[in-house]
Design a protein around this motif. Sequence first.
Motif, PDB file in Angstrom:
ATOM      1  N   ARG A   1       0.838  -1.211   0.000  1.00  0.00           N
ATOM      2  CA  ARG A   1       0.000   0.000   0.000  1.00  0.00           C
ATOM      3  C   ARG A   1       0.870   1.259   0.000  1.00  0.00           C
ATOM      4  N   ARG A   2       1.901   1.235   0.806  1.00  0.00           N
ATOM      5  CA  ARG A   2       2.808   2.391   0.887  1.00  0.00           C
ATOM      6  C   ARG A   2       3.543   2.579  -0.437  1.00  0.00           C
ATOM      7  N   ARG A   3       3.955   1.470  -1.049  1.00  0.00           N
ATOM      8  CA  ARG A   3       4.637   1.539  -2.348  1.00  0.00           C
ATOM      9  C   ARG A   3       3.745   2.196  -3.392  1.00  0.00           C
ATOM     10  N   GLU A   4       2.466   1.782  -3.450  1.00  0.00           N
ATOM     11  CA  GLU A   4       1.558   2.340  -4.453  1.00  0.00           C
ATOM     12  C   GLU A   4       1.326   3.822  -4.219  1.00  0.00           C
ATOM     13  N   LYS A   5       1.247   4.220  -2.968  1.00  0.00           N
ATOM     14  CA  LYS A   5       1.083   5.643  -2.654  1.00  0.00           C
ATOM     15  C   LYS A   5       2.315   6.435  -3.100  1.00  0.00           C
TER      16      LYS A   5
END
Length: 336
Positions: free
Chosen positions: A267-271
């Motif tokens: 999730r953090r990567r996509e953000k």
Amino acid sequence: MTHELKHIIRQFELNKPKGQQAVLATVVALDGSSYRRPGVRMLIFDSGEMVGAVSGGCVEKEVFRQAESVFNTGIPRVMVYDGRYRLGCEGVLYILLEKFDPDSSFLNLFWDTIQNRNPFSIHTYFEKEQNDSAKYHTVFHFEGEILPIAPRNGKDISGLLQFQQEMKPCFQLVIIGAEHDAVQLCKYASLTGWEVSVVANPREEKTQQDFPGVHKLVNVEAELYKPSLDEQTAVVVMTHSYVKDLQFLMALKEEKMAYLGLLGPARRREKLFDELLERCPDITEDFLDRVHGPAGINIGAETPQEIAISIVSEILTVIRDTEPTLLKHKMGRIHT
């Protein structure tokens, strides 16, 4: 293998002032399979000290015994070690033993080559049989210069086989971040033989003593980071700060590297990717595809030490272009 050679030459420089003589053992050929492949080396001193290894530990005593002849006569020797009847390795090793006494020109050029991250090659001339011969020898090909590892008589290579080894710059890992997990990754990567650089925020007041095995510590703000990387470099971004990770990814977007890892959940990567595309609309999909995030392979890692092993393992699978699998399920040779 460049890092092993660095260790050998560094130990030679430490022991030479003590008057110790040295013999270099090089695996120049192999029939069948063995724990290690041609090109591995070890250095034997007349004091009995040995640096490096040419096997898993079962051949070294015989290498030391046969090196006595080279110490006494100065004449290189090819020794043949048949592991099929002693070790169960199903291989026959051909190991060249020769005096190792490089002069100052060799040593200076070697370390300049390492420092500048330039490739070089090693050429060894031998016969594939148990034999002593003054014709056997090894030379290093640096950029524009060919230097022997010891003074020798003549340059006759007629009738000899040649083992040529291309040596790349030492593989290096750049760790961006300086928290406890970065310390563990630094420790495990340096044990692998990689040159590890840590990029830390100056306000953290970190020193090299905080990172066991570190090759270089760079104290720099994220917005001022100017990387200069090559295809023998892996990078792991692990600052534990969303803003800093974003700034470092922006700095890395044009760089060529062997591996780029990003700590943190998907999730953090996509953000991060979404914001990266907003700020840098020219960024390529190829760059985003090359980001390994979350970094590491699934080995059930929980502790910082286990996570470090997971990340090192993934880097190896990427740079060796292989898929992780249990060895008991692999067909054919275990190691390449």
